[in-house]
Design a protein around this motif. Structure first.
Motif, PDB file in Angstrom:
ATOM      1  N   UNK A   1       0.832  -1.206   0.000  1.00  0.00           N
ATOM      2  CA  UNK A   1       0.000   0.000   0.000  1.00  0.00           C
ATOM      3  C   UNK A   1       0.866   1.255   0.000  1.00  0.00           C
ATOM      4  N   UNK A   2       1.994   1.195   0.719  1.00  0.00           N
ATOM      5  CA  UNK A   2       2.920   2.338   0.721  1.00  0.00           C
ATOM      6  C   UNK A   2       3.518   2.564  -0.659  1.00  0.00           C
ATOM      7  N   UNK A   3       3.866   1.484  -1.361  1.00  0.00           N
ATOM      8  CA  UNK A   3       4.415   1.604  -2.721  1.00  0.00           C
ATOM      9  C   UNK A   3       3.417   2.317  -3.632  1.00  0.00           C
ATOM     10  N   UNK A   4       2.152   1.899  -3.567  1.00  0.00           N
ATOM     11  CA  UNK A   4       1.109   2.525  -4.390  1.00  0.00           C
ATOM     12  C   UNK A   4       0.954   3.992  -4.025  1.00  0.00           C
ATOM     13  N   UNK A   5       0.906   4.282  -2.728  1.00  0.00           N
ATOM     14  CA  UNK A   5       0.769   5.671  -2.263  1.00  0.00           C
ATOM     15  C   UNK A   5       1.944   6.520  -2.736  1.00  0.00           C
ATOM     16  N   UNK A   6       3.156   5.966  -2.657  1.00  0.00           N
ATOM     17  CA  UNK A   6       4.364   6.690  -3.061  1.00  0.00           C
ATOM     18  C   UNK A   6       4.331   6.979  -4.562  1.00  0.00           C
ATOM     19  N   UNK A   7       3.885   5.998  -5.349  1.00  0.00           N
ATOM     20  CA  UNK A   7       3.785   6.187  -6.795  1.00  0.00           C
ATOM     21  C   UNK A   7       2.757   7.256  -7.140  1.00  0.00           C
ATOM     22  N   UNK A   8       1.641   7.260  -6.423  1.00  0.00           N
ATOM     23  CA  UNK A   8       0.584   8.248  -6.678  1.00  0.00           C
ATOM     24  C   UNK A   8       1.080   9.657  -6.358  1.00  0.00           C
ATOM     25  N   UNK A   9       1.750   9.809  -5.215  1.00  0.00           N
ATOM     26  CA  UNK A   9       2.288  11.128  -4.851  1.00  0.00           C
ATOM     27  C   UNK A   9       3.296  11.595  -5.897  1.00  0.00           C
ATOM     28  N   UNK A  10       4.203  10.701  -6.302  1.00  0.00           N
ATOM     29  CA  UNK A  10       5.193  11.068  -7.314  1.00  0.00           C
ATOM     30  C   UNK A  10       4.547  11.413  -8.652  1.00  0.00           C
ATOM     31  N   UNK A  11       3.427  10.765  -8.947  1.00  0.00           N
ATOM     32  CA  UNK A  11       2.752  11.018 -10.230  1.00  0.00           C
ATOM     33  C   UNK A  11       2.194  12.434 -10.316  1.00  0.00           C
ATOM     34  N   UNK A  12       2.040  13.086  -9.169  1.00  0.00           N
ATOM     35  CA  UNK A  12       1.609  14.488  -9.185  1.00  0.00           C
ATOM     36  C   UNK A  12       2.622  15.358  -9.916  1.00  0.00           C
ATOM     37  N   UNK A  13       3.855  14.871 -10.079  1.00  0.00           N
ATOM     38  CA  UNK A  13       4.880  15.616 -10.813  1.00  0.00           C
ATOM     39  C   UNK A  13       4.482  15.839 -12.267  1.00  0.00           C
ATOM     40  N   UNK A  14       3.623  14.957 -12.797  1.00  0.00           N
ATOM     41  CA  UNK A  14       3.178  15.128 -14.185  1.00  0.00           C
ATOM     42  C   UNK A  14       2.322  16.388 -14.327  1.00  0.00           C
ATOM     43  N   UNK A  15       1.828  16.905 -13.202  1.00  0.00           N
ATOM     44  CA  UNK A  15       1.057  18.143 -13.218  1.00  0.00           C
ATOM     45  C   UNK A  15       1.912  19.378 -13.004  1.00  0.00           C
ATOM     46  N   UNK A  16       3.227  19.178 -12.880  1.00  0.00           N
ATOM     47  CA  UNK A  16       4.128  20.310 -12.713  1.00  0.00           C
ATOM     48  C   UNK A  16       4.735  20.378 -11.325  1.00  0.00           C
ATOM     49  N   UNK A  17       5.662  21.305 -11.174  1.00  0.00           N
ATOM     50  CA  UNK A  17       6.414  21.446  -9.922  1.00  0.00           C
ATOM     51  C   UNK A  17       5.516  21.773  -8.739  1.00  0.00           C
ATOM     52  N   UNK A  18       4.608  22.702  -8.928  1.00  0.00           N
ATOM     53  CA  UNK A  18       3.742  23.110  -7.817  1.00  0.00           C
ATOM     54  C   UNK A  18       2.841  21.960  -7.374  1.00  0.00           C
ATOM     55  N   UNK A  19       2.337  21.207  -8.328  1.00  0.00           N
ATOM     56  CA  UNK A  19       1.460  20.083  -8.019  1.00  0.00           C
ATOM     57  C   UNK A  19       2.190  19.044  -7.169  1.00  0.00           C
ATOM     58  N   UNK A  20       3.425  18.702  -7.560  1.00  0.00           N
ATOM     59  CA  UNK A  20       4.194  17.718  -6.797  1.00  0.00           C
ATOM     60  C   UNK A  20       4.552  18.243  -5.414  1.00  0.00           C
ATOM     61  N   UNK A  21       5.000  19.474  -5.334  1.00  0.00           N
ATOM     62  CA  UNK A  21       5.414  20.036  -4.044  1.00  0.00           C
ATOM     63  C   UNK A  21       4.245  20.094  -3.059  1.00  0.00           C
ATOM     64  N   UNK A  22       3.046  20.355  -3.552  1.00  0.00           N
ATOM     65  CA  UNK A  22       1.864  20.362  -2.680  1.00  0.00           C
ATOM     66  C   UNK A  22       1.592  18.960  -2.142  1.00  0.00           C
ATOM     67  N   UNK A  23       1.655  17.965  -3.029  1.00  0.00           N
ATOM     68  CA  UNK A  23       1.393  16.579  -2.616  1.00  0.00           C
ATOM     69  C   UNK A  23       2.456  16.102  -1.637  1.00  0.00           C
TER      70      UNK A  23
END
Length: 202
Positions: A23-45
């Motif tokens: 579950x942590x692996x999935x959560x970590x991948x989802x958070x990292x995937x916010x990077x596809x929305x740009x720097x601000x999106x990832x930093x917020x997540x």
């Protein structure tokens, strides 16, 4: 007595690989995937995860200790198991071998990734988009992350198949075949998420 203890350890190793580590692996991948929305999106997540209440306790008992046990016992299994892939070549024997190989790769990656992020953060560095962008600007590190992330995802997905067998969820050959397709589908889907996230930092 020794047999019962090993049975318990293997069951615990299997369980921890899915809950909570999987579950942590999935959560970590989802958070990292916010990077596809740009720097601000990832930093917020990433910032949201950093500010979770009781984060240190959660990381210790839900992530680090389960990973430590899973890794140590997994190494024991990897180096004492008899691999038959070269002799028989059956699909499941190859999955058995790849599970051990990707487990070792994943362990190396976790140690390195923790050093690059969590340890550096303890020394004052900020874990954000720019940090990952700097790490992945090195072509060697880019390929290292791609190989290791895909290995970690395979280890989880194929481990999920083994979990279903060892816990009596998939008993018949048909149910195990269906489980193979499902878990390989999970592997492909999560690999796409992981690779997209990596290239979002490049």
């Amino acid at each position: 007595m020794a047999g019962n203890r090993e049975f318990f350890y293997r069951r615990l190793h299997s369980l921890l690989g899915v809950i909570p580590i999987g579950l942590f692996v999935i959560q970590h991948l989802v958070v990292n995937h916010f990077a596809t929305g740009g720097e601000e999106s990832f930093n917020k997540a990433a910032g949201f995860m950093e500010q979770l209440p009781f984060r240190i306790i959660l990381e210790t008992f839900v992530i680090f200790l389960p990973i430590l046990f899973h890794a140590i016992y997994g190494l024991y299994i990897a180096f004492t198991a008899k691999n038959n892939a070269s002799r028989f070549g059956f699909f499941r024997n190859w999955m058995f071998l790849l599970q051990r190989v990707t487990g070792v790769i994943t362990l190396i990656f976790i140690v390195w990734h923790v050093w690059q992020t969590r340890v550096q953060a303890a020394f004052g560095a900020e874990v954000n988009f720019q940090m990952m962008e700097n790490i992945l600007s090195n072509p060697f590190m880019l390929w290292f992350y791609i190989i290791c992330v895909v290995s970690a995802i395979f280890h989880f997905a194929n481990g999920l198949w083994s979990f279903c067998v060892s816990w009596g969820i998939t008993i018949s050959p048909r149910s195990q075949l269906i489980s193979t397709y499902v878990t390989m589908g999970i592997f492909v889907a999560l690999s796409i998420v992981g690779i997209r996230a990596i290239f979002a930092f490049v």
